[in-house]
Design an enzyme around this catalytic site. Structure first.
Site, PDB file in Angstrom:
ATOM      1  N   CYS A  89       0.834  -1.199   0.000  1.00  0.00           N
ATOM      2  CA  CYS A  89       0.000   0.000   0.000  1.00  0.00           C
ATOM      3  C   CYS A  89       0.871   1.253   0.000  1.00  0.00           C
ATOM      4  CB  CYS A  89      -0.974  -0.046   1.175  1.00  0.00           C
ATOM      5  SG  CYS A  89      -2.387   1.052   0.983  1.00  0.00           S
ATOM      6  N   HIS A 197      -3.362  -5.798   1.043  1.00  0.00           N
ATOM      7  CA  HIS A 197      -2.700  -5.995   2.336  1.00  0.00           C
ATOM      8  C   HIS A 197      -2.646  -7.478   2.745  1.00  0.00           C
ATOM      9  CE1 HIS A 197      -2.447  -1.792   3.826  1.00  0.00           C
ATOM     10  NE2 HIS A 197      -3.464  -1.598   3.015  1.00  0.00           N
ATOM     11  N   GLU A 199      -0.887  -8.768   5.022  1.00  0.00           N
ATOM     12  CA  GLU A 199      -0.728  -8.867   6.477  1.00  0.00           C
ATOM     13  C   GLU A 199      -2.057  -8.780   7.214  1.00  0.00           C
ATOM     14  OE1 GLU A 199      -0.293  -6.170   4.795  1.00  0.00           O
ATOM     15  OE2 GLU A 199      -0.858  -4.411   5.971  1.00  0.00           O
TER      16      GLU A 199
END
Lengths: 226, 77
Positions: A89, A197, A199
């Protein structure tokens, strides 16, 4: 030697803790938290992550100021030595602004901030970061960005595709990105930038665990290499 | 010395902001607008000793991203 990673925090980063937790949980390694104003990185790193967020309030251009912060010279040097670098990002925006990845991330074509789970296809399984997937495998990973509209000139896009450097593509309309590109690799294959994302998708409680595969791939790839 | 740096998106680079302004102007009843492109103006106040080369360097290294933007340096006074 255990797996050693660094997560860089810029003023305005807000996914740095999520990134550190994901790396720690999946690799079982040590995660160093590094401040943007530091001039040096810890020694013997296997992995460097630039997290999401809004560094410097997205002033000038998203990622522009962060890309010129002191720590980025060290990140560029480590990337040149072959250390794995992941930018997610805002981290992707920083990598393009720092010249580690081609192209730029423009305002979303629909002008709106997009924050939802999106379907992606894996562009290549031949990379350190994506070896745990099949090419064209469909996965779900969340996005949360305003400036995720990937732009590069046609010659650059052709080269990225020809060299198998498109790591992920959107499988649905998201932000107007050229050729639906969601993530790209550098020429050497050790630097990946992506808007989604991973994560945030590492265990079922988060709605899915497709993102785990990226970190598992890196861990396995580096163990094989070592 | 006052310097203005005009940063604009390159031709062919989509400008959602410009398009939104375009639509807003038309919505307000203004007719005949062919296209709108939004740029950025950066005003610097620098010592007279700052060279043209240094100004150009500032533009290339930070003020503009040449992947997507053009810049023009204007010395005001």
């Amino acid at each position: 030697m255990g797996f050693a990673a660094a997560v860089i925090t810029f003023p305005g980063s807000n996914c740095d803790r999520d990134m550190a937790v994901a790396i720690e949980a999946i690799t079982g390694g040590t995660v160093h938290r590094v401040w943007h104003g530091d001039a040096v990185l810890p020694e013997r790193l296997d992995f460097i992550a630039l997290p999401g967020g809004f560094s410097y309030g997205d002033y000038l251009r998203s990622g522009a100021m962060a890309a010129r912060s002191p720590i980025m010279q060290a990140v560029v040097a480590e990337a040149a030595r072959g250390v794995a670098v992941l930018g997610v990002c805002n981290g992707f925006q920083v990598l393009t602004e720092a010249g580690l990845l081609p192209g730029a991330l423009l305002r979303n074509a629909g002008q709106r901030f997009v924050c939802r789970d999106v379907a992606l296809t894996v562009g290549t399984s031949q990379s350190l970061f994506t070896s745990g997937w099949f090419k064209d495998q469909r996965i779900t990973v969340p996005v949360a960005h305003h400036d995720g509209n990937y732009y590069a000139d046609a010659a650059t896009l052709d080269r990225l595709e020809g060299e198998d450097r498109v790591a992920f593509r959107y499988a649905e309309p998201v932000n107007g990105s050229q050729r639906n590109i969601a993530g790209v690799l550098n020429e050497a294959g050790n630097v990946l930038g992506m808007m989604p994302h991973p994560e945030r998708m590492i265990e079922p409680a988060q709605g899915g665990s497709d993102g785990r595969v990226l970190f598992e791939s890196v861990l396995r790839g580096l163990r094989v290499a070592a | 010395m006052k310097v203005r740096v005009h940063v604009s998106l390159k031709n062919g680079v989509l400008d959602p902001q410009g398009r939104a302004i375009h639509h807003a102007l038309e919505g307000m009843g203004f007719a005949g607008i062919e296209d709108v492109r939004a740029g950025r103006l950066i005003e610097l106040d620098v010592a007279d000793s700052v060279t043209d080369e240094a100004l150009d360097d500032m533009c290339r290294k930070l003020l503009a991203n040449q992947v997507i933007e053009n810049y023009r340096i204007e010395k005001v006074a």
